[in-house]
Enzyme design. Structure first.
Site, PDB file in Angstrom:
ATOM      1  N   LYS A   1      36.104  11.158  20.734  1.00 62.31           N
ATOM      2  CA  LYS A   1      36.508  11.910  21.931  1.00 62.31           C
ATOM      3  C   LYS A   1      37.249  13.188  21.550  1.00 62.31           C
ATOM      4  O   LYS A   1      37.089  14.231  22.182  1.00 62.31           O
ATOM      5  CB  LYS A   1      37.379  11.019  22.815  1.00 62.31           C
ATOM      6  CG  LYS A   1      36.590   9.840  23.399  1.00 62.31           C
ATOM      7  CD  LYS A   1      37.537   8.808  23.956  1.00 62.31           C
ATOM      8  CE  LYS A   1      36.799   7.654  24.611  1.00 62.31           C
ATOM      9  NZ  LYS A   1      37.699   6.540  24.950  1.00 62.31           N
TER      10      LYS A   1
ATOM     11  N   GLY B   1      36.066   1.901  32.148  1.00 61.32           N
ATOM     12  CA  GLY B   1      35.745   0.997  33.248  1.00 61.32           C
ATOM     13  C   GLY B   1      34.530   1.512  33.994  1.00 61.32           C
ATOM     14  O   GLY B   1      34.260   2.719  34.015  1.00 61.32           O
TER      15      GLY B   1
ATOM     16  N   LYS C   1      29.755   8.956  23.909  1.00 68.12           N
ATOM     17  CA  LYS C   1      30.613   9.794  23.031  1.00 68.12           C
ATOM     18  C   LYS C   1      30.203   9.668  21.571  1.00 68.12           C
ATOM     19  O   LYS C   1      30.286  10.620  20.807  1.00 68.12           O
ATOM     20  CB  LYS C   1      32.084   9.410  23.196  1.00 68.12           C
ATOM     21  CG  LYS C   1      32.404   8.002  22.730  1.00 68.12           C
ATOM     22  CD  LYS C   1      33.429   7.331  23.585  1.00 68.12           C
ATOM     23  CE  LYS C   1      33.026   5.896  23.772  1.00 68.12           C
ATOM     24  NZ  LYS C   1      33.323   5.305  25.025  1.00 68.12           N
TER      25      LYS C   1
ATOM     26  N   GLY D   1      40.453  -9.278  28.173  1.00 63.13           N
ATOM     27  CA  GLY D   1      39.167  -8.577  28.200  1.00 63.13           C
ATOM     28  C   GLY D   1      39.328  -7.066  28.040  1.00 63.13           C
ATOM     29  O   GLY D   1      38.402  -6.297  28.294  1.00 63.13           O
TER      30      GLY D   1
ATOM     31  N   ALA E   1      15.641   1.227  33.163  1.00 64.80           N
ATOM     32  CA  ALA E   1      15.269   0.424  31.985  1.00 64.80           C
ATOM     33  C   ALA E   1      16.472  -0.386  31.531  1.00 64.80           C
ATOM     34  O   ALA E   1      17.597   0.132  31.483  1.00 64.80           O
ATOM     35  CB  ALA E   1      14.816   1.331  30.849  1.00 64.80           C
TER      36      ALA E   1
ATOM     37  N   GLU F   1      30.199  14.316  31.534  1.00 64.12           N
ATOM     38  CA  GLU F   1      31.593  14.160  31.974  1.00 64.12           C
ATOM     39  C   GLU F   1      32.151  12.772  31.659  1.00 64.12           C
ATOM     40  O   GLU F   1      33.329  12.609  31.361  1.00 64.12           O
ATOM     41  CB  GLU F   1      31.679  14.432  33.486  1.00 64.12           C
ATOM     42  CG  GLU F   1      33.071  14.410  34.054  1.00 64.12           C
ATOM     43  CD  GLU F   1      33.981  15.499  33.476  1.00 64.12           C
ATOM     44  OE1 GLU F   1      33.770  16.662  33.764  1.00 64.12           O
ATOM     45  OE2 GLU F   1      34.899  15.135  32.720  1.00 64.12           O
TER      46      GLU F   1
ATOM     47  N   VAL G   1      34.158  11.349  27.847  1.00 64.38           N
ATOM     48  CA  VAL G   1      35.568  11.376  27.448  1.00 64.38           C
ATOM     49  C   VAL G   1      36.431  11.137  28.679  1.00 64.38           C
ATOM     50  O   VAL G   1      36.254  11.789  29.707  1.00 64.38           O
ATOM     51  CB  VAL G   1      35.966  12.743  26.832  1.00 64.38           C
ATOM     52  CG1 VAL G   1      37.407  12.700  26.324  1.00 64.38           C
ATOM     53  CG2 VAL G   1      35.023  13.127  25.715  1.00 64.38           C
TER      54      VAL G   1
HETATM   55  N1  LIG Z   1      32.271   0.820  29.892  1.00 65.52           N
HETATM   56  C1  LIG Z   1      33.118   1.833  29.900  1.00 65.52           C
HETATM   57  O1  LIG Z   1      34.259   1.704  30.314  1.00 65.52           O
HETATM   58  C2  LIG Z   1      32.676   3.184  29.409  1.00 65.52           C
HETATM   59  C3  LIG Z   1      33.556   4.277  29.544  1.00 65.52           C
HETATM   60  C4  LIG Z   1      33.155   5.555  29.101  1.00 65.52           C
HETATM   61  C5  LIG Z   1      31.914   5.698  28.520  1.00 65.52           C
HETATM   62  N2  LIG Z   1      31.098   4.601  28.381  1.00 65.52           N
HETATM   63  C6  LIG Z   1      29.803   4.805  27.751  1.00 65.52           C
HETATM   64  O2  LIG Z   1      28.791   4.511  28.683  1.00 65.52           O
HETATM   65  C7  LIG Z   1      27.657   3.964  28.015  1.00 65.52           C
HETATM   66  C8  LIG Z   1      27.316   2.613  28.646  1.00 65.52           C
HETATM   67  O3  LIG Z   1      28.398   1.731  28.511  1.00 65.52           O
HETATM   68  P1  LIG Z   1      28.450   0.328  29.278  1.00 65.52           P
HETATM   69  O4  LIG Z   1      29.837  -0.145  29.133  1.00 65.52           O
HETATM   70  O5  LIG Z   1      27.856   0.459  30.630  1.00 65.52           O
HETATM   71  O6  LIG Z   1      27.493  -0.546  28.346  1.00 65.52           O
HETATM   72  P2  LIG Z   1      26.880  -1.989  28.676  1.00 65.52           P
HETATM   73  O7  LIG Z   1      27.628  -2.649  29.767  1.00 65.52           O
HETATM   74  O8  LIG Z   1      26.741  -2.681  27.376  1.00 65.52           O
HETATM   75  O9  LIG Z   1      25.438  -1.654  29.221  1.00 65.52           O
HETATM   76  C9  LIG Z   1      24.394  -1.199  28.399  1.00 65.52           C
HETATM   77  C10 LIG Z   1      23.116  -1.232  29.187  1.00 65.52           C
HETATM   78  O10 LIG Z   1      22.077  -0.701  28.385  1.00 65.52           O
HETATM   79  C11 LIG Z   1      20.984  -1.598  28.361  1.00 65.52           C
HETATM   80  N3  LIG Z   1      20.307  -1.454  27.074  1.00 65.52           N
HETATM   81  C12 LIG Z   1      20.830  -1.596  25.838  1.00 65.52           C
HETATM   82  N4  LIG Z   1      19.904  -1.314  24.909  1.00 65.52           N
HETATM   83  C13 LIG Z   1      18.778  -1.008  25.578  1.00 65.52           C
HETATM   84  C14 LIG Z   1      17.473  -0.630  25.181  1.00 65.52           C
HETATM   85  N5  LIG Z   1      17.129  -0.518  23.905  1.00 65.52           N
HETATM   86  N6  LIG Z   1      16.574  -0.354  26.150  1.00 65.52           N
HETATM   87  C15 LIG Z   1      16.900  -0.458  27.454  1.00 65.52           C
HETATM   88  N7  LIG Z   1      18.116  -0.809  27.888  1.00 65.52           N
HETATM   89  C16 LIG Z   1      19.033  -1.069  26.957  1.00 65.52           C
HETATM   90  C17 LIG Z   1      21.574  -2.962  28.575  1.00 65.52           C
HETATM   91  O11 LIG Z   1      20.586  -3.836  29.089  1.00 65.52           O
HETATM   92  P3  LIG Z   1      20.957  -5.360  29.536  1.00 65.52           P
HETATM   93  O12 LIG Z   1      21.794  -5.193  30.772  1.00 65.52           O
HETATM   94  O13 LIG Z   1      19.663  -5.993  29.812  1.00 65.52           O
HETATM   95  O14 LIG Z   1      21.713  -5.932  28.384  1.00 65.52           O
HETATM   96  C18 LIG Z   1      22.667  -2.633  29.597  1.00 65.52           C
HETATM   97  O15 LIG Z   1      22.135  -2.585  30.890  1.00 65.52           O
HETATM   98  C19 LIG Z   1      28.055   3.906  26.530  1.00 65.52           C
HETATM   99  O16 LIG Z   1      27.619   5.073  25.877  1.00 65.52           O
HETATM  100  C20 LIG Z   1      29.570   3.895  26.574  1.00 65.52           C
HETATM  101  O17 LIG Z   1      30.161   4.422  25.409  1.00 65.52           O
HETATM  102  C21 LIG Z   1      31.455   3.373  28.823  1.00 65.52           C
END
Ligand SMILES: NC(=O)c1ccc[n+]([C@@H]2O[C@H](COP(=O)([O-])OP(=O)(O)OC[C@H]3O[C@@H](n4cnc5c(N)ncnc54)[C@H](OP(=O)(O)O)[C@@H]3O)[C@@H](O)[C@H]2O)c1
Length: 429
Positions: free
Chosen positions: A207, A304, A107, A189, A45, A131, A134
């Site tokens: 965290k 990342g 988190k 970025g 989704a 996992e 954090v």
């Molecule tokens: N990025 C990191 O480095 C990192 C590190 C550790 C933990 N995290 C955690 O991992 C999770 C994801 O992070 P991310 O960086 O991958 O986020 P992201 O790049 O913003 O991706 C979010 C995804 O969720 C989808 N989405 C958002 N709202 C939605 C909804 N209501 N229904 C269906 N799909 C929905 C978005 O769809 P669209 O693609 O269509 O916009 C996108 O595919 C978060 O909890 C974040 O805190 C991330």
């Protein structure tokens, strides 16, 4: 290769989600060997179906309705990677209620509503793995929950936010101001357009709460964590830290003392020869202490897509094994009821920078204020003469409340023009 298949439904396919799908494809043989089954992403989704994505999946597996994924009969494990509290919370609860094992890297959600989710998973007899929540790609949750089950962790010091560590590294190594270093992080970025969560320590506090919950077997929520961000760290602080042999880091600190949990996030000076001082740029590290294991440090890429996806895939392998063998992961370990120690009750060493009038007796007056509150001074250093003399003091480990009262008294001392800076010093024995 085994033909058994565990079906994965993903909610969210952005930075982390798309990397998970790619890893599952690129390493499918190795994953199958470890999991004892194949892992197949059957449904995904997303918010915007029209968005270009670098994922090796046919278009018909995508939907814009996350309910379709969490309720689908052809999904065994639901991976939530959308982030935020809602709708992530409701979707995970629905998946759990439908008997699906769940994986998340969220988190924010776990550090505020973790109890509700773990209780629901326990009641439904399913696993909740996290996992990736954090330390991105750094294995932390498994080691703390499982490998260190025989240890009683007493202290953790962590650099758990890559953006702030990058900013402090630029300030330390390139002499930039906070604003310049943040601007550089934005250009590259590394910082979000709105960097509040990182800069104010909100991300690190979430965290810290999760790590403390696991380490001390007690429910700690983000709101329990005392928090100060890095916006007030000045070039002058960085410079004095350097001259005194310290490096400034934003630390997440979790301690267990007299059965109470102390949790805080704030900038701190750490000795230049402490392992955490060498954690530069966007890297993260968590330094763990226990009476048996001594000191451990977990170090690596704390964020990342690729790093975080490896943690998510590791969770999926565990859960897939459990599904095929009928096993269960270690569940929620927050079974102790522990008091959270208020900040005034915590202990630290302190660095103070005072702007004073240079005349006989000033040092005695300043020392008197410390003595009054039983804060013991470790070293004093004076720089300059006349009206803009600077006094730099480092204290021994002392009580936070007593230190704050000392600072209050110093501010009202006539020869003290200004208390320019107060910073905690951590990591010295
Ligand atoms: N990025 C990191 O480095 C990192 C590190 C550790 C933990 N995290 C955690 O991992 C999770 C994801 O992070 P991310 O960086 O991958 O986020 P992201 O790049 O913003 O991706 C979010 C995804 O969720 C989808 N989405 C958002 N709202 C939605 C909804 N209501 N229904 C269906 N799909 C929905 C978005 O769809 P669209 O693609 O269509 O916009 C996108 O595919 C978060 O909890 C974040 O805190 C991330």
């Amino acid at each position: 290769m085994t033909e058994r298949v565990v079906r994965v439904g993903m909610v969210g396919c952005g930075t982390v989600g798309s990397a998970v799908v790619r890893l599952l494809r690129d390493h499918q043989e190795d994953i199958a060997q470890r999991a004892g089954c194949r892992l197949e992403v059957t449904r995904v989704a997303v918010r915007d179906l029209g968005r270009e994505r670098d994922v090796p999946l046919p278009a018909e597996r995508f939907t814009a309705d996350p309910d379709e994924v969490v309720r689908a009969p052809d999904v065994d494990v639901v991976v939530e990677l959308i982030g935020g509290i809602e709708p992530a919370r409701t979707l995970l609860l629905e998946a759990i209620a439908a008997g699906r094992h769940v994986v998340t890297a969220n988190k924010e959600l776990l550090s505020t509503r973790g109890r509700e989710l773990f209780d629901a998973a326990e009641a439904a007899g399913v696993d909740l793995a996290f996992e990736g929540a954090v330390g991105g790609g750094i294995p932390l949750i498994h080691p703390l929950k499982e490998s260190l089950a025989g240890e009683r962790i007493v202290r953790m010091l962590g650099i758990v936010n890559g953006t702030t560590n990058f900013v402090l590294t630029r300030m330390t190594e390139d002499g930039m101001s906070f604003q310049e270093a943040l601007g550089s992080a934005e250009e590259m970025g590394i910082a979000e357009p709105d960097p509040t969560d990182d800069v104010e320590g909100i991300d690190a506090a979430a965290k810290c709460a999760i790590l403390a919950s696991i380490a001390f077997n007690a429910r700690v929520v983000a709101g329990d964590v005392y928090r100060e961000g890095i916006a007030r760290v000045s070039r002058e602080d960085i410079e004095f830290a350097d001259r005194l042999g310290y490096v400034i880091k934003l630390l997440a600190i979790a301690e267990l003392e007299n059965e109470e949990v102390a949790v805080r996030v704030h900038p701190a000076m750490v000795p230049g020869d402490h392992p955490l001082a060498a954690v530069r740029e966007t890297f993260n590290a968590v330094f763990v202490q226990g009476p048996n294991v001594g000191e451990l440090m977990f170090y690596g890429r704390g964020a990342g897509g690729g790093p975080t996806a490896t943690s998510v895939v590791g969770d999926l392998v565990d859960l897939a094994r459990n599904i095929t063998t009928g096993g269960r992961a270690v569940g929620c370990t927050c079974y102790e009821d522990r008091r959270i120690r208020p900040m005034e009750g915590m202990e630290s060493q302190y660095y103070l920078l005072l702007d004073v009038v240079d005349r006989p007796g000033v040092l005695a007056q300043v020392a008197g204020a410390f003595g009054e509150h039983r804060v013991s001074i470790k070293s004093v250093w004076q720089e300059g003469r006349g009206d803009d003399a600077l006094l730099v003091l480092i204290t021994h480990r002392g009580n936070e409340g007593a230190l704050q009262r000392t600072v209050g008294d110093l501010r009202s001392l006539e020869p003290v023009i200004e208390v320019r800076s107060v910073m905690r010093v951590e990591g010295e024995e």
